[in-house]
Scaffold this active site. Structure first.
Site, PDB file in Angstrom:
ATOM      1  N   LYS A   1       0.803  -1.234   0.000  1.00 44.30           N
ATOM      2  CA  LYS A   1       0.000   0.000   0.000  1.00 44.30           C
ATOM      3  C   LYS A   1       0.837   1.286   0.000  1.00 44.30           C
ATOM      4  O   LYS A   1       0.423   2.310   0.525  1.00 44.30           O
ATOM      5  CB  LYS A   1      -1.000   0.041   1.170  1.00 44.30           C
TER       6      LYS A   1
ATOM      7  N   HIS B   1       7.265  -7.418  -2.282  1.00 47.09           N
ATOM      8  CA  HIS B   1       6.989  -6.781  -0.995  1.00 47.09           C
ATOM      9  C   HIS B   1       7.964  -7.318   0.070  1.00 47.09           C
ATOM     10  O   HIS B   1       7.812  -7.019   1.245  1.00 47.09           O
ATOM     11  CB  HIS B   1       5.555  -7.077  -0.533  1.00 47.09           C
TER      12      HIS B   1
ATOM     13  N   LYS C   1      -7.857   6.936  -3.331  1.00 47.17           N
ATOM     14  CA  LYS C   1      -7.748   8.394  -3.374  1.00 47.17           C
ATOM     15  C   LYS C   1      -6.378   8.865  -3.865  1.00 47.17           C
ATOM     16  O   LYS C   1      -6.261   9.882  -4.530  1.00 47.17           O
ATOM     17  CB  LYS C   1      -7.922   8.936  -1.960  1.00 47.17           C
ATOM     18  N   GLY C   2      -5.351   8.166  -3.396  1.00 43.68           N
ATOM     19  CA  GLY C   2      -3.984   8.554  -3.761  1.00 43.68           C
ATOM     20  C   GLY C   2      -3.602   9.917  -3.219  1.00 43.68           C
ATOM     21  O   GLY C   2      -2.964  10.709  -3.913  1.00 43.68           O
TER      22      GLY C   2
HETATM   23  P1  PAP Z   1      -0.347  -2.916  -3.306  1.00 47.95           P
HETATM   24  O1  PAP Z   1       0.702  -2.886  -2.240  1.00 47.95           O
HETATM   25  O2  PAP Z   1      -1.516  -3.790  -2.958  1.00 47.95           O
HETATM   26  O3  PAP Z   1       0.235  -3.214  -4.648  1.00 47.95           O
HETATM   27  P2  PAP Z   1      -0.248  -0.115  -3.768  1.00 47.95           P
HETATM   28  O4  PAP Z   1      -0.411   0.133  -5.207  1.00 47.95           O
HETATM   29  O5  PAP Z   1       1.137  -0.117  -3.220  1.00 47.95           O
HETATM   30  O6  PAP Z   1      -0.976  -1.452  -3.369  1.00 47.95           O
HETATM   31  O7  PAP Z   1      -1.025   0.972  -2.926  1.00 47.95           O
HETATM   32  C1  PAP Z   1      -2.293   1.423  -3.250  1.00 47.95           C
HETATM   33  C2  PAP Z   1      -2.296   2.915  -2.985  1.00 47.95           C
HETATM   34  O8  PAP Z   1      -1.685   3.580  -4.098  1.00 47.95           O
HETATM   35  C3  PAP Z   1      -3.696   3.463  -2.879  1.00 47.95           C
HETATM   36  O9  PAP Z   1      -3.583   4.576  -1.985  1.00 47.95           O
HETATM   37  P3  PAP Z   1      -4.839   5.144  -1.145  1.00 47.95           P
HETATM   38  O10 PAP Z   1      -5.535   3.987  -0.544  1.00 47.95           O
HETATM   39  O11 PAP Z   1      -4.231   6.048  -0.121  1.00 47.95           O
HETATM   40  O12 PAP Z   1      -5.660   5.888  -2.118  1.00 47.95           O
HETATM   41  C4  PAP Z   1      -3.961   3.907  -4.307  1.00 47.95           C
HETATM   42  O13 PAP Z   1      -4.993   4.854  -4.436  1.00 47.95           O
HETATM   43  C5  PAP Z   1      -2.612   4.495  -4.664  1.00 47.95           C
HETATM   44  N1  PAP Z   1      -2.414   4.563  -6.113  1.00 47.95           N
HETATM   45  C6  PAP Z   1      -2.687   3.615  -7.043  1.00 47.95           C
HETATM   46  N2  PAP Z   1      -2.411   4.058  -8.269  1.00 47.95           N
HETATM   47  C7  PAP Z   1      -1.955   5.326  -8.134  1.00 47.95           C
HETATM   48  C8  PAP Z   1      -1.522   6.330  -9.048  1.00 47.95           C
HETATM   49  N3  PAP Z   1      -1.521   6.106 -10.355  1.00 47.95           N
HETATM   50  N4  PAP Z   1      -1.116   7.520  -8.556  1.00 47.95           N
HETATM   51  C9  PAP Z   1      -1.111   7.761  -7.223  1.00 47.95           C
HETATM   52  N5  PAP Z   1      -1.513   6.854  -6.303  1.00 47.95           N
HETATM   53  C10 PAP Z   1      -1.933   5.652  -6.752  1.00 47.95           C
END
Ligand code: PAP
Length: 326
Positions: free
Chosen positions: A74, A139, A293-294
């Site tokens: 995450k 990870h 949300k990112g």
């Molecule tokens: P994972 O470890 O399961 O692969 P990962 O992609 O590391 O997940 O983390 C997801 C987070 O990255 C989410 O954050 P949030 O819950 O705070 O919103 C997700 O929204 C965010 N994320 C995914 N894609 C993007 C992107 N293109 N730009 C910015 N943030 C992103």
């Protein structure tokens, strides 16, 4: 199908007798959702993931040109994967109309070593990696890869994210996987697990420090990136990434606006809107749960001042003297 997106108990039958014997000798813990974890080489894994780590350690033969994208869950892995694919593909794909990211999700294009590639075997078929460099992700903490990679010049990009935002992102993700509302009681249980370190892939401090220290010792092998810096100055950070990977932007590419085009293509808004990232996968889970949300600082909407203080104090204590700050 992205195996990573399977619930963590699926595949427990793939655990070898040898691994079961090892597990019985390891420290164990049952987490806040009743899942069994064990501590191997200082990191907490569920049994299926441990099998993947062991398979990786026994079987992975790095190539000099390999690129490994590493992150604590995450932390923005999906984004880093998309950006790296877009950087590496740009010589082949002048336009974005037939881009690989349109037909496969970032996790499908850059598989996790221990969660996909080595999940079931220490000698997987790597034939699909016919073109170089091979792109993998993980990870695992760096110390879990140390022996396997120790004579290899392969490159590692580590993406670090604010601990509190990581926790909140994970809380939402866990809830979404189980098709539940994100409840306060789950957040509180996850918060305690984060603080104690007894959480999947934890403790997060040891984890981040393993990459941080190596990035200082050998900045040509490990690039330490931060989610917050990518949000704040994406152009500078993507250029830094391209340089580290040995494919810097040319002046012509910059003048033609390619830096901004890649950033826009890999933006959360664009990626989450792509059909390929909306499909249902195993167990009717939506791939779109990887996009929320990112935002930086979303934790402020959910953590109490007491939680904030407690985590800040732990972070300060654990990172003391390392030069790493959150
Ligand atoms: P994972 O470890 O399961 O692969 P990962 O992609 O590391 O997940 O983390 C997801 C987070 O990255 C989410 O954050 P949030 O819950 O705070 O919103 C997700 O929204 C965010 N994320 C995914 N894609 C993007 C992107 N293109 N730009 C910015 N943030 C992103």
């Amino acid at each position: 199908m992205d195996l990573k997106e399977l619930p963590s108990n699926v595949g427990d039958d793939k655990i070898s007798e040898e691994t079961n014997i090892l597990i019985s000798s390891l420290p164990s813990h049952t987490d806040f959702q009743g899942k069994k974890l064990c501590n191997y080489q200082g990191c907490w894994y569920n049994y299926t993931t441990l099998q993947g780590v062991l398979n990786f350690q026994a079987g992975f033969k790095p190539q000099d040109t390999d690129i490994i994208l590493a992150s604590y869950p995450k932390s923005g892995t999906t984004w880093l994967k998309a950006l790296t694919v877009a950087l590496m593909e740009r010589s082949k794909n002048q336009s974005f109309d037939h881009h690989p990211l349109l037909s496969n999700g970032p996790h499908g294009l850059v598989p996790f070593l221990e969660l996909h590639v080595y999940r079931e075997s220490s000698s997987p078929n790597l034939a699909k990696f016919s073109s170089l460099p091979r792109l993998f992700s993980t990870h695992m903490p760096l110390h879990a890869m140390h022996e396997t990679l120790k004579d290899s010049p392969c490159k590692i990009v580590y993406l670090c994210r604010d601990v509190k935002d990581t926790l909140i992102s994970w809380w939402f993700f866990r809830s979404a996987i189980h098709k539940m509302e994100p409840t306060r009681s789950l957040l509180e249980a996850m918060f305690e697990a984060f603080c104690n370190g007894t959480i999947y892939y934890g403790p997060i401090w040891e984890y981040v420090l393993s990459y941080w220290r190596r990035s200082l010792e050998d900045p040509k092998q490990v690039l330490f990136m931060r989610y917050e810096e990518m949000k704040e100055e994406p152009r500078g950070q993507i250029k830094r990434l391209a340089e580290f990977l040995g494919c810097p932007f040319t002046k012509e590419e910059e003048d033609n606006g390619l830096v901004d085009e890649i950033l826009e293509f890999c933006s959360l808004r664009n990626l989450s809107g792509l059909e390929v990232n909306k499909i249902k996968i195993f167990n009717k889970m939506d791939r779109k749960i990887f996009f929320r949300k990112g935002e930086v600082g979303d934790w402020k909407n959910y953590l109490t001042p007491e939680m904030e203080n407690k985590l800040d104090m732990i972070i300060q204590e654990k990172l003391q003297g390392s030069g790493l700050k959150f």
